[in-house]
Design a protein around this motif. Sequence first.
Motif, PDB file in Angstrom:
ATOM      1  N   ILE A 241       0.829  -1.207   0.000  1.00 46.08           N
ATOM      2  CA  ILE A 241       0.000   0.000   0.000  1.00 46.08           C
ATOM      3  C   ILE A 241       0.864   1.257   0.000  1.00 46.08           C
ATOM      4  O   ILE A 241       0.448   2.317  -0.462  1.00 46.08           O
ATOM      5  CB  ILE A 241      -0.959  -0.008   1.218  1.00 46.08           C
ATOM      6  CG1 ILE A 241      -2.209   0.806   0.909  1.00 46.08           C
ATOM      7  CG2 ILE A 241      -0.308   0.546   2.473  1.00 46.08           C
ATOM      8  CD1 ILE A 241      -3.295   0.668   1.970  1.00 46.08           C
ATOM      9  N   GLY A 242       2.092   1.115   0.530  1.00 44.61           N
ATOM     10  CA  GLY A 242       3.003   2.260   0.542  1.00 44.61           C
ATOM     11  C   GLY A 242       3.306   2.756  -0.863  1.00 44.61           C
ATOM     12  O   GLY A 242       3.382   3.967  -1.098  1.00 44.61           O
ATOM     13  N   TRP A 243       3.464   1.816  -1.814  1.00 47.16           N
ATOM     14  CA  TRP A 243       3.749   2.231  -3.193  1.00 47.16           C
ATOM     15  C   TRP A 243       2.554   2.941  -3.812  1.00 47.16           C
ATOM     16  O   TRP A 243       2.718   3.900  -4.574  1.00 47.16           O
ATOM     17  CB  TRP A 243       4.144   1.027  -4.034  1.00 47.16           C
ATOM     18  CG  TRP A 243       5.426   0.377  -3.623  1.00 47.16           C
ATOM     19  CD1 TRP A 243       5.629  -0.923  -3.294  1.00 47.16           C
ATOM     20  CD2 TRP A 243       6.712   1.008  -3.512  1.00 47.16           C
ATOM     21  NE1 TRP A 243       6.934  -1.147  -2.973  1.00 47.16           N
ATOM     22  CE2 TRP A 243       7.630   0.026  -3.101  1.00 47.16           C
ATOM     23  CE3 TRP A 243       7.161   2.316  -3.703  1.00 47.16           C
ATOM     24  CZ2 TRP A 243       8.977   0.296  -2.892  1.00 47.16           C
ATOM     25  CZ3 TRP A 243       8.514   2.598  -3.491  1.00 47.16           C
ATOM     26  CH2 TRP A 243       9.392   1.597  -3.096  1.00 47.16           C
ATOM     27  N   ASN A 244       1.341   2.491  -3.495  1.00 47.98           N
ATOM     28  CA  ASN A 244       0.155   3.186  -4.004  1.00 47.98           C
ATOM     29  C   ASN A 244       0.093   4.617  -3.510  1.00 47.98           C
ATOM     30  O   ASN A 244      -0.209   5.551  -4.257  1.00 47.98           O
ATOM     31  CB  ASN A 244      -1.115   2.435  -3.580  1.00 47.98           C
ATOM     32  CG  ASN A 244      -1.206   1.046  -4.174  1.00 47.98           C
ATOM     33  OD1 ASN A 244      -0.637   0.798  -5.237  1.00 47.98           O
ATOM     34  ND2 ASN A 244      -1.892   0.146  -3.506  1.00 47.98           N
ATOM     35  N   VAL A 245       0.393   4.799  -2.236  1.00 48.83           N
ATOM     36  CA  VAL A 245       0.387   6.141  -1.659  1.00 48.83           C
ATOM     37  C   VAL A 245       1.462   7.005  -2.297  1.00 48.83           C
ATOM     38  O   VAL A 245       1.227   8.166  -2.655  1.00 48.83           O
ATOM     39  CB  VAL A 245       0.580   6.061  -0.127  1.00 48.83           C
ATOM     40  CG1 VAL A 245       0.781   7.450   0.472  1.00 48.83           C
ATOM     41  CG2 VAL A 245      -0.609   5.368   0.525  1.00 48.83           C
ATOM     42  N   ILE A 246       2.659   6.450  -2.439  1.00 53.96           N
ATOM     43  CA  ILE A 246       3.766   7.211  -3.013  1.00 53.96           C
ATOM     44  C   ILE A 246       3.470   7.632  -4.442  1.00 53.96           C
ATOM     45  O   ILE A 246       3.706   8.784  -4.839  1.00 53.96           O
ATOM     46  CB  ILE A 246       5.069   6.390  -2.940  1.00 53.96           C
ATOM     47  CG1 ILE A 246       5.519   6.265  -1.477  1.00 53.96           C
ATOM     48  CG2 ILE A 246       6.173   7.030  -3.779  1.00 53.96           C
ATOM     49  CD1 ILE A 246       6.671   5.306  -1.266  1.00 53.96           C
ATOM     50  N   ARG A 247       2.920   6.707  -5.238  1.00 51.03           N
ATOM     51  CA  ARG A 247       2.577   7.056  -6.634  1.00 51.03           C
ATOM     52  C   ARG A 247       1.539   8.173  -6.675  1.00 51.03           C
ATOM     53  O   ARG A 247       1.649   9.112  -7.475  1.00 51.03           O
ATOM     54  CB  ARG A 247       2.073   5.817  -7.362  1.00 51.03           C
ATOM     55  CG  ARG A 247       3.164   4.874  -7.835  1.00 51.03           C
ATOM     56  CD  ARG A 247       2.609   3.826  -8.787  1.00 51.03           C
ATOM     57  NE  ARG A 247       1.672   2.930  -8.111  1.00 51.03           N
ATOM     58  CZ  ARG A 247       2.026   1.784  -7.537  1.00 51.03           C
ATOM     59  NH1 ARG A 247       3.295   1.398  -7.559  1.00 51.03           N
ATOM     60  NH2 ARG A 247       1.123   1.009  -6.957  1.00 51.03           N
TER      61      ARG A 247
END
Length: 513
Positions: A241-247
């Motif tokens: 989920i961290g990558w979704n937030v970062i994107r």
Amino acid sequence: MNAVVRSRASRILAVLLVAAVGAWLGIFLSGTVRAQIGPVETGMSLRPAWGGETVVDASPLGTLTFHTHDAPLRLRITLENIDQERAKSLIEDPRLADRLPEIIERDLLDGVRALVIRSLLCAGAGALLAVLMVYRRPRVALSGLLAAAVGLAATGALAALTFRPGSLVEPRYSGLVAAAPSLVGSAESIVTKFESYRSQLTKLVTNVSKLYDTVSTLPVYDADPRSIRVLHVSDIHLNPIGWNVIRSLKDQFAVDVIVDTGDISDHGTKAENKFVEEIGPLGVPYVFVRGNHDSMTTQKAVARQKNAVVLDDRTRTVAGLKIYGLGDPRFTPDKSVAVDADPSNLREYGRARVPRLDGADLVAVHDDIIARGFSGAAPLVLAGHAHKRSTALLPTGTRVMVQGSTGGAGLRALEHAAPTPVQASVLYFDRETKRLQAWDDITLGGLGEQSVYVQRHVEDDPGRMISPEPTNAPSPAGTVSGTPKPAAGPPLWHQGRSSPMLQRSPTEGDRES
């Protein structure tokens, strides 16, 4: 005699209590005042509250909360409709745009004045009726009315005396993350344009008007060419989920560079290396410093990504900023490494590397205890590790910013009753001075939650003097908001060199590579 005095005092207190309850009920039931503020049709209401604040409800986009006063009153302004033609003419016509501050200020004052008058009348009527219903004596009811009037006057005076116009540059936003940059505004606008209360109101109304005008397609953040935007993330701990937030944040806030202050993995094993392959598709420089859960294998895997910049005791210029990074000296998953809980050793580990900064604009480390070792050596030091956001301005002028967990602390979030929030920050730097101007703290509700909050902060003195830390000085202390958790397991360090027994032990993946 004393019994008579006590009895009279009790009756007076009872009357005051009934009058206060009636007055608050009157305010609560006073309803909503309709007001036209520039092109925006609003509904204004005043309600009792434990803390003083002004809430602008821009549904469905979200809400903006301002801590404008200390009186126990909440002013809520609901944006109900936009006069599209008037909004378009005000935004596009320079002559009308120049008059917009005056129009908004006048309309807002008229609306608040009407709301206050209505609330006072309803509060007085509530106090009068409440006392009359309880005691059924007109004279006592009039006394309650007088007491309520005095109390309301004191509350109004407190609200006026504690009113903070500057709070409008530091709103707390909750709602759709895509709408946050446009509602909160750009850092450049905050620093260089919001120099008066009237212009702050203008920017807020203008931004809201633009958002409502294009509600079907949320606007893209208007990138300011004079600022460098840095997305600070930390402690992803293998949570996708961290990558979704970062994107999402990378696109909506148009960031120039991402700085990750470590613990991208959990155990530092070779099997976890696949996780870091999400760095490449981000398309912007990704500055990484190793955390205490990242092995050298993890660091090498990050370094193989095409846009990654791994900093381990070195300085690189990225997106116009000179950044020094230092990997964490510990590797927590390796239980064979002896550790020492004395924070002074970690501070000394950072302080011993100050000569290597080479005039860095920004320092990135994992642990905030190490970060404090760079006090007086750089204007800003970024860290993580605590899984809880905080910031401290040290006496030397160095600001230490500790990021929460951008991965919600990974699967370890399931160990706690309350979910760990997902946190990241967007930092705005002046392109010429390289100094921090403002920052937006973004907080998403943890596992199973849907809330999004954005808090704008403005650096009070971006060009402040940075004074070197005195030799043999005590540990630096600063004004801190938030409480970092204690560092887990630092080894003993002496003059920047490790004891052979306490050096990082390679993992199986390290030995294979």
